[in-house]
Design an enzyme around this catalytic site. Structure first.
Site, PDB file in Angstrom:
ATOM      1  N   ASP A  19      30.937  61.720  37.852  1.00 59.81           N
ATOM      2  CA  ASP A  19      30.480  61.790  36.401  1.00 59.81           C
ATOM      3  C   ASP A  19      30.066  60.448  36.018  1.00 59.81           C
ATOM      4  O   ASP A  19      29.184  60.686  35.247  1.00 59.81           O
ATOM      5  CB  ASP A  19      31.699  62.464  35.699  1.00 59.81           C
ATOM      6  CG  ASP A  19      31.627  63.190  34.461  1.00 59.81           C
ATOM      7  OD1 ASP A  19      30.229  63.454  34.105  1.00 59.81           O
ATOM      8  OD2 ASP A  19      32.415  63.153  33.481  1.00 59.81           O
ATOM      9  N   HIS A  58      23.222  66.040  34.471  1.00 61.51           N
ATOM     10  CA  HIS A  58      23.957  66.996  33.760  1.00 61.51           C
ATOM     11  C   HIS A  58      23.563  68.524  33.554  1.00 61.51           C
ATOM     12  O   HIS A  58      24.191  69.486  33.726  1.00 61.51           O
ATOM     13  CB  HIS A  58      24.680  66.499  32.511  1.00 61.51           C
ATOM     14  CG  HIS A  58      25.947  65.611  32.637  1.00 61.51           C
ATOM     15  ND1 HIS A  58      26.083  64.655  33.053  1.00 61.51           N
ATOM     16  CD2 HIS A  58      27.309  66.117  32.560  1.00 61.51           C
ATOM     17  CE1 HIS A  58      27.279  63.980  33.171  1.00 61.51           C
ATOM     18  NE2 HIS A  58      28.028  65.097  32.892  1.00 61.51           N
ATOM     19  N   HIS A  96      23.818  69.993  36.921  1.00 59.96           N
ATOM     20  CA  HIS A  96      24.997  70.427  36.971  1.00 59.96           C
ATOM     21  C   HIS A  96      25.274  71.737  36.228  1.00 59.96           C
ATOM     22  O   HIS A  96      25.963  72.541  37.103  1.00 59.96           O
ATOM     23  CB  HIS A  96      26.216  69.176  36.458  1.00 59.96           C
ATOM     24  CG  HIS A  96      27.315  69.914  36.229  1.00 59.96           C
ATOM     25  ND1 HIS A  96      27.592  70.526  34.892  1.00 59.96           N
ATOM     26  CD2 HIS A  96      28.672  70.046  36.945  1.00 59.96           C
ATOM     27  CE1 HIS A  96      28.890  71.034  34.721  1.00 59.96           C
ATOM     28  NE2 HIS A  96      29.420  70.753  36.142  1.00 59.96           N
ATOM     29  N   HIS A 148      33.824  68.909  38.059  1.00 67.22           N
ATOM     30  CA  HIS A 148      32.709  68.707  37.227  1.00 67.22           C
ATOM     31  C   HIS A 148      32.094  67.468  38.007  1.00 67.22           C
ATOM     32  O   HIS A 148      30.617  67.596  38.111  1.00 67.22           O
ATOM     33  CB  HIS A 148      33.106  68.268  36.030  1.00 67.22           C
ATOM     34  CG  HIS A 148      32.365  67.854  35.057  1.00 67.22           C
ATOM     35  ND1 HIS A 148      31.215  68.547  34.251  1.00 67.22           N
ATOM     36  CD2 HIS A 148      31.824  66.452  34.805  1.00 67.22           C
ATOM     37  CE1 HIS A 148      30.394  67.943  33.520  1.00 67.22           C
ATOM     38  NE2 HIS A 148      30.960  66.441  33.660  1.00 67.22           N
TER      39      HIS A 148
END
Ligand SMILES: [Zn+2]
Length: 361
Positions: free
Chosen positions: A172, A255, A258, A272
């Site tokens: 992350d 992101h 993602h 995540h």
């Protein structure tokens, strides 16, 4: 153009800090502390947590977190809190426990202390809670009036968590600099409501530098359930540097990709940060970054065990229909991919994912 940076008022990390929460309470309140605690953490650390308040004769209530950060759970706690004499909310646990504590503080209009017990994402420092339905489906983002008043990390507690969580946190954190750089180039607004500042971009760059310098050493220490300076540095990078970097530097393609990956059932077993790591590689391919930069990022991911190929995400690279679905979802209206400094189409993302996958092999 307005520039803005957000952060918690205080960030503290050290050993044994879970026993010092009474001190941090005393900075913010006087009547009593209302603690919302992850059930596992409560079973292991109840003595340490409680003694920190008892020794200082501070009134406190321990509330076990029920497992879902939903509006109903938040309302239930806000109601229960009214029967207690409490003027500070303290959340101790992982992402959902902390988001619940932040939301309770928001609705009860009380100051909040956040105590992350894992370093798997950069959410603890932000002025944002993610609410789910009682059944665990995404409900909505709750934008808070302010960041947590104090974030306290006990290195000893974080170091005892499974190392895969710290590695996911590094995934992350890895995206932070590249996304902040893209937003800086495009002049996109961050969640702080302005364009990036020198401070946010510098913090984001430091985040990446710390990961590359200390990531592997930290992982090896945790494999042996040991702490070290490298572990401390990575906890700061995952929690604080990445937290400020993403909130005030901005999010971009990593992101969004993602989020695109989450449409595939086969990626649901991943954390995540594990999916964000691959999203970072795809962003670098999308922006045609220098090959050396892509290579150094792939080498880092491989060294600590973050996925660099579709296969490692559980996705079949020959199933182009599915990869197109990911690309399309990444480019949905409102996605942060539109913060990139150039126009991005699903076809561009489709191609970038396949190139990242081959390079990552
Ligand atoms: Zn993230």
């Amino acid at each position: 153009m307005k520039q803005a940076i957000f952060s918690p008022s205080k960030y503290i990390q050290g050993r044994g800090e879970i026993g010092n929460l009474g001190d941090y309470f005393a900075v913010l309140g006087s009547r009593g502390a209302y603690l919302i605690v992850d059930p596992f953490i409560l079973s292991v650390y109840e003595k340490e947590i409680s003694s920190g308040f008892r020794e200082r004769s501070i009134s406190f209530t321990l509330q076990k977190f029920n497992g879902e950060c939903s509006k109903n759970e938040v309302d239930r706690i806000v109601q229960a809190m009214k029967e207690k004499s409490a003027d500070v909310v303290i959340g101790i646990g992982g992402g959902k426990t902390l988001d619940t504590a932040k939301a309770v503080g928001f609705f009860a209009e009380l100051p909040v202390v956040i105590v992350p017990t894992i370093a798997s994402t950069d959410a603890p420092c932000s002025a944002l809670s993610v609410l789910y339905t009682d059944e665990g489906q995404f409900d909505r983002y709750l934008m808070l009036k302010s960041n947590p008043n104090i974030v306290v990390v006990d290195i000893d507690v974080v170091a005892k968590a499974p190392e895969r969580l710290l590695v996911a946190g590094m995934g992350d954190a890895l995206s932070t600099y590249y996304e902040a750089r893209a937003c800086h180039r495009s002049g996109a607004l961050s969640m702080a409501g302005g364009t990036s500042t020198i401070a946010a971009l510098t913090i984001a760059r430091a985040c990446r530098d710390v990961l590359f310098a200390d990531g592997l050493k930290a992982k090896l220490a945790l494999e042996n359930k040991a702490s070290s300076k490298a572990v401390e540095n990575i906890v700061e990078a995952n929690t604080y540097l990445s937290g400020i970097g993403f909130e005030s530097g901005g999010l971009a393609a990593a992101h969004a990709i993602h989020n695109g990956l989450t449409v595939l059932e086969e990626t649901h077993h991943l954390y995540h940060g594990e999916k964000v790591a691959f999203g970072t590689l795809a962003q670098l391919a999308l922006e045609n970054a220098e090959l050396a930069e892509i290579q150094e990022t792939i080498d880092f991911c491989k060294s600590i065990g973050l996925p660099t190929t579709l296969k490692q995400l559980g996705v079949d690279r020959t199933d182009h229909d599915k990869i197109r679905k990911v690309a399309e979802a990444s480019c949905a209206d409102g996605e942060t991919i539109h913060n990139m400094p150039f126009q991005v189409t699903p076809e561009d993302v489709f191609s970038a994912i396949l190139v990242a996958d081959r390079l990552g092999e």
